[in-house]
Enzyme design. Structure first.
Site, mmCIF file in Angstrom:
data_model
loop_
_atom_site.group_PDB
_atom_site.id
_atom_site.type_symbol
_atom_site.label_atom_id
_atom_site.label_comp_id
_atom_site.label_asym_id
_atom_site.label_seq_id
_atom_site.Cartn_x
_atom_site.Cartn_y
_atom_site.Cartn_z
ATOM 1 N N THR A 15 0.799 -1.221 0.000
ATOM 2 C CA THR A 15 0.000 0.000 0.000
ATOM 3 C C THR A 15 0.835 1.276 0.000
ATOM 4 O O THR A 15 2.022 1.264 0.303
ATOM 5 C CB THR A 15 -0.924 0.035 1.237
ATOM 6 N N ASP A 16 0.132 2.364 -0.313
ATOM 7 C CA ASP A 16 0.739 3.686 -0.201
ATOM 8 C C ASP A 16 0.503 4.204 1.218
ATOM 9 O O ASP A 16 -0.032 3.483 2.071
ATOM 10 C CB ASP A 16 0.186 4.629 -1.275
ATOM 11 N N ALA A 17 0.841 5.436 1.467
ATOM 12 C CA ALA A 17 0.712 6.010 2.809
ATOM 13 C C ALA A 17 -0.733 6.069 3.294
ATOM 14 O O ALA A 17 -0.980 6.104 4.494
ATOM 15 C CB ALA A 17 1.331 7.409 2.835
ATOM 16 N N ILE A 20 -3.943 2.332 0.626
ATOM 17 C CA ILE A 20 -4.552 1.877 -0.629
ATOM 18 C C ILE A 20 -3.489 1.151 -1.449
ATOM 19 O O ILE A 20 -2.340 1.602 -1.516
ATOM 20 C CB ILE A 20 -5.126 3.071 -1.413
#
Length: 131
Positions: A15-17, A20
């Site tokens: 995931t990103d920060a 997601i």
């Protein structure tokens, strides 16, 4: 051929920060599903490489519908949509429950690993494709 499904869990590394799934990771999930589809048909990437055969992505087209998130349980499908002497096209999707999150058409080419030129599918794989 019938649909193959691989279960996948979304981990923090995917995931990103914001929690997601980063877009390129859907392709990693699809690659894993194709590798397990191959194993399901009695072959492994290692066996193919040892035999001088390499499978490569030739073309892909992707459509994202909804994001996957941290800790989601996903299912990645792989169906051979068409095939020829040295190429095959997979229809693939990443699902959460019954909802498709990402759908792709991925064309795979079979190459002679030494010459990097198209070559026919190994007999075992050709038999599975035509079976």
């Amino acid at each position: 051929m019938s649909e193959f499904r691989l279960p996948v869990r979304v981990y923090i590394e995917d995931t990103d920060a914001g929690g997601i799934v980063y877009y390129v990771n859907y392709f990693k999930y699809m690659e894993r599903a194709r590798s397990e589809w191959l194993r399901h048909h009695g072959l492994t990437q290692r066996e193919l490489l040892d035999a001088g055969i390499q499978l490569v992505v030739h073309r892909l087209e992707c459509r994202y519908a909804k994001p996957a998130r941290l800790d989601d349980e996903l299912s990645v499908s792989a169906v051979v949509a068409s095939h020829g002497r040295c190429r095959m096209s997979f229809a693939q999707a990443v699902w959460r429950g019954g909802e498709p999150l990402c759908e792709a058409q991925i064309d795979i080419a079979c190459l002679d690993a030494a010459r990097l030129r198209p070559t026919a599918w190994p007999q075992a794989l050709a038999a599975a494709l035509n079976g």
